[in-house]
Design a protein around this motif. Structure first.
Motif, PDB file in Angstrom:
ATOM      1  N   HIS A 103      13.139  -8.295  -2.365  1.00  0.00           N
ATOM      2  CA  HIS A 103      12.848  -7.024  -2.928  1.00  0.00           C
ATOM      3  C   HIS A 103      12.512  -5.777  -2.050  1.00  0.00           C
ATOM      4  O   HIS A 103      11.472  -5.923  -1.312  1.00  0.00           O
ATOM      5  N   GLY A 104      13.400  -4.806  -1.853  1.00  0.00           N
ATOM      6  CA  GLY A 104      13.314  -3.949  -0.853  1.00  0.00           C
ATOM      7  C   GLY A 104      12.326  -2.717  -1.352  1.00  0.00           C
ATOM      8  O   GLY A 104      11.808  -2.870  -2.218  1.00  0.00           O
ATOM      9  N   LEU A 105      12.500  -1.553  -0.642  1.00  0.00           N
ATOM     10  CA  LEU A 105      11.758  -0.303  -1.040  1.00  0.00           C
ATOM     11  C   LEU A 105      12.737   0.740  -2.074  1.00  0.00           C
ATOM     12  O   LEU A 105      12.127   1.345  -2.917  1.00  0.00           O
ATOM     13  N   PHE A 106      13.762   0.566  -2.097  1.00  0.00           N
ATOM     14  CA  PHE A 106      14.666   1.641  -2.862  1.00  0.00           C
ATOM     15  C   PHE A 106      15.301   0.969  -3.916  1.00  0.00           C
ATOM     16  O   PHE A 106      15.953   0.041  -3.849  1.00  0.00           O
ATOM     17  N   TRP A 107      15.174   1.724  -4.917  1.00  0.00           N
ATOM     18  CA  TRP A 107      15.813   1.226  -6.244  1.00  0.00           C
ATOM     19  C   TRP A 107      16.707   2.368  -7.073  1.00  0.00           C
ATOM     20  O   TRP A 107      16.091   3.352  -6.971  1.00  0.00           O
ATOM     21  N   ARG A 108      17.598   2.103  -7.741  1.00  0.00           N
ATOM     22  CA  ARG A 108      18.279   3.132  -8.653  1.00  0.00           C
ATOM     23  C   ARG A 108      17.446   3.787  -9.499  1.00  0.00           C
ATOM     24  O   ARG A 108      16.924   2.920 -10.305  1.00  0.00           O
ATOM     25  N   GLY A 109      17.234   4.932  -9.527  1.00  0.00           N
ATOM     26  CA  GLY A 109      16.543   5.562 -10.659  1.00  0.00           C
ATOM     27  C   GLY A 109      15.157   6.036 -10.404  1.00  0.00           C
ATOM     28  O   GLY A 109      14.422   6.453 -10.988  1.00  0.00           O
TER      29      GLY A 109
ATOM     30  N   ALA B  43       8.972  -6.335  -0.242  1.00  0.00           N
ATOM     31  CA  ALA B  43       8.430  -5.377   1.020  1.00  0.00           C
ATOM     32  C   ALA B  43       7.108  -4.681   0.528  1.00  0.00           C
ATOM     33  O   ALA B  43       6.958  -3.547   0.762  1.00  0.00           O
ATOM     34  N   SER B  44       6.049  -5.608   0.309  1.00  0.00           N
ATOM     35  CA  SER B  44       4.828  -4.966   0.065  1.00  0.00           C
ATOM     36  C   SER B  44       3.972  -4.683   0.849  1.00  0.00           C
ATOM     37  O   SER B  44       4.314  -4.854   2.295  1.00  0.00           O
ATOM     38  N   ARG B  45       2.809  -3.749   0.802  1.00  0.00           N
ATOM     39  CA  ARG B  45       2.176  -3.312   2.016  1.00  0.00           C
ATOM     40  C   ARG B  45       1.521  -4.548   2.732  1.00  0.00           C
ATOM     41  O   ARG B  45       1.336  -4.566   3.774  1.00  0.00           O
ATOM     42  N   GLU B  46       1.053  -5.472   1.886  1.00  0.00           N
ATOM     43  CA  GLU B  46       0.574  -6.594   2.115  1.00  0.00           C
ATOM     44  C   GLU B  46       1.384  -7.671   3.220  1.00  0.00           C
ATOM     45  O   GLU B  46       0.869  -8.048   4.279  1.00  0.00           O
TER      46      GLU B  46
ATOM     47  N   VAL C 248       5.650   9.394  -1.321  1.00  0.00           N
ATOM     48  CA  VAL C 248       4.045   9.682  -1.498  1.00  0.00           C
ATOM     49  C   VAL C 248       3.350   8.445  -1.964  1.00  0.00           C
ATOM     50  O   VAL C 248       4.125   7.394  -2.406  1.00  0.00           O
ATOM     51  N   GLY C 249       2.086   8.260  -2.020  1.00  0.00           N
ATOM     52  CA  GLY C 249       1.350   7.185  -2.585  1.00  0.00           C
ATOM     53  C   GLY C 249       1.912   6.031  -1.822  1.00  0.00           C
ATOM     54  O   GLY C 249       1.858   5.889  -0.760  1.00  0.00           O
ATOM     55  N   TRP C 250       2.067   4.873  -2.642  1.00  0.00           N
ATOM     56  CA  TRP C 250       2.400   3.321  -1.957  1.00  0.00           C
ATOM     57  C   TRP C 250       3.435   3.428  -1.300  1.00  0.00           C
ATOM     58  O   TRP C 250       3.497   2.867  -0.231  1.00  0.00           O
ATOM     59  N   MET C 251       4.432   4.354  -1.470  1.00  0.00           N
ATOM     60  CA  MET C 251       5.776   4.602  -0.846  1.00  0.00           C
ATOM     61  C   MET C 251       5.458   4.898   0.604  1.00  0.00           C
ATOM     62  O   MET C 251       5.763   4.489   1.672  1.00  0.00           O
ATOM     63  N   LYS C 252       4.762   6.099   0.539  1.00  0.00           N
ATOM     64  CA  LYS C 252       4.248   6.525   1.814  1.00  0.00           C
ATOM     65  C   LYS C 252       3.505   5.502   2.829  1.00  0.00           C
ATOM     66  O   LYS C 252       3.605   5.442   4.051  1.00  0.00           O
ATOM     67  N   GLU C 253       2.574   4.963   2.130  1.00  0.00           N
ATOM     68  CA  GLU C 253       1.721   3.879   2.947  1.00  0.00           C
ATOM     69  C   GLU C 253       2.568   2.523   3.570  1.00  0.00           C
ATOM     70  O   GLU C 253       2.578   2.398   4.723  1.00  0.00           O
TER      71      GLU C 253
END
Length: 252
Positions: A65-71, A45-48, A77-82
């Motif tokens: 591969h999603g957005l959220f991972w343990r730990g 789940a990349s921005r591209e 913020v940053g790339w997650m926000k985008e």
């Protein structure tokens, strides 16, 4: 069109995420529009990928591969926000399945990798039985690890790293897509001649030399680009959805 919850149920029924201890949440990670007509699949789940899905007017994205991972850092913020900003602005549902997608016996990453490489599994080992163990459908097998490496490189279309300590024939082969280098010793215990995965770390080169079992590191992305489109196409056909696989290049 189908309801986003119906799509989630279809994925869950097929992949059975409750059976796995995983590194992050499997299933619906970002809720979007209630009705889904077009489904896009991809590896990460990349921005591209998200931008490509927006371009083709997708209602939902299905990834390994999603957005959220343990730990991980929980701040948006940053790339997650985008990434999240794009998904929410365009009301796109994001579905992600990690180990359940690796392990599905017919449509998963390992099964599909074996299929494209011409390998037949007859046993499984490693944590949660994620490693496939079998042989080549070529009755002659491979003369040596270099011959196997040449075959894999040709099929996957990329350079691979092969640590081949001996020139012995390759008959029994284990494989596991992605970052499965830690399963090498479990594969060795199964009496294999070679182990195929996505990545290699420093210890495995020594273990390969000392045990005489060849280690082939073929790329994390390269070994995991087959399961997501197979599962998404299957579910899309079942529910009457449009489906498109978008493969975002990744050298890793």
């Amino acid at each position: 069109m189908t309801d986003f919850k119906t799509l989630l149920q279809a994925f869950d029924q097929l992949l059975q995420p409750e059976r796995f201890k995983d590194y992050g949440p499997n299933g619906l990670q970002v809720e979007g529009k209630p009705s889904v007509g077009k489904l896009v699949s991809g590896v990460t789940a990349s921005r591209e990928l998200i931008d490509a899905a927006i371009e083709v007017k997708a209602d939902a994205i299905f990834v390994h591969h999603g957005l959220f991972w343990r730990g991980q850092d929980g701040r948006v913020v940053g790339w997650m926000k985008e990434r999240l900003q794009r998904l929410l602005a365009h009301n796109i549902n994001l579905y992600a399945y990690h180990l359940p997608l690796d392990a599905h016996p017919e449509l998963g990453n390992n099964a599909q990798l074996g299929k494209v490489l011409g390998l037949q599994a007859h046993a499984w080992c490693g944590d949660q039985n994620l490693v496939s163990v079998g042989h080549s459908l070529n009755p002659q097998g491979f003369q040596n690890a270099e011959a196997l490496a040449s075959h894999v490189q040709s099929v996957l279309g990329r350079h691979i790293t092969c640590v081949a300590p001996t020139a012995k024939p390759i008959q029994r082969i284990a494989w596991c897509s992605g970052g499965a280098q830690s399963y090498f010793e479990a594969a060795i215990a199964e009496g294999v001649d070679a182990f195929i995965t996505g990545e290699i770390s420093e210890p495995q080169a020594h273990i390969a030399k000392e045990t005489g079992v060849a280690f082939l590191a073929c790329g994390h992305h390269a070994t995991e680009r087959y399961g997501a489109p197979a599962v998404a196409a299957h579910v899309a056909a079942e529910l009457g959805l449009s489906h498109q696989f978008i493969d975002i290049h990744n050298p890793a």
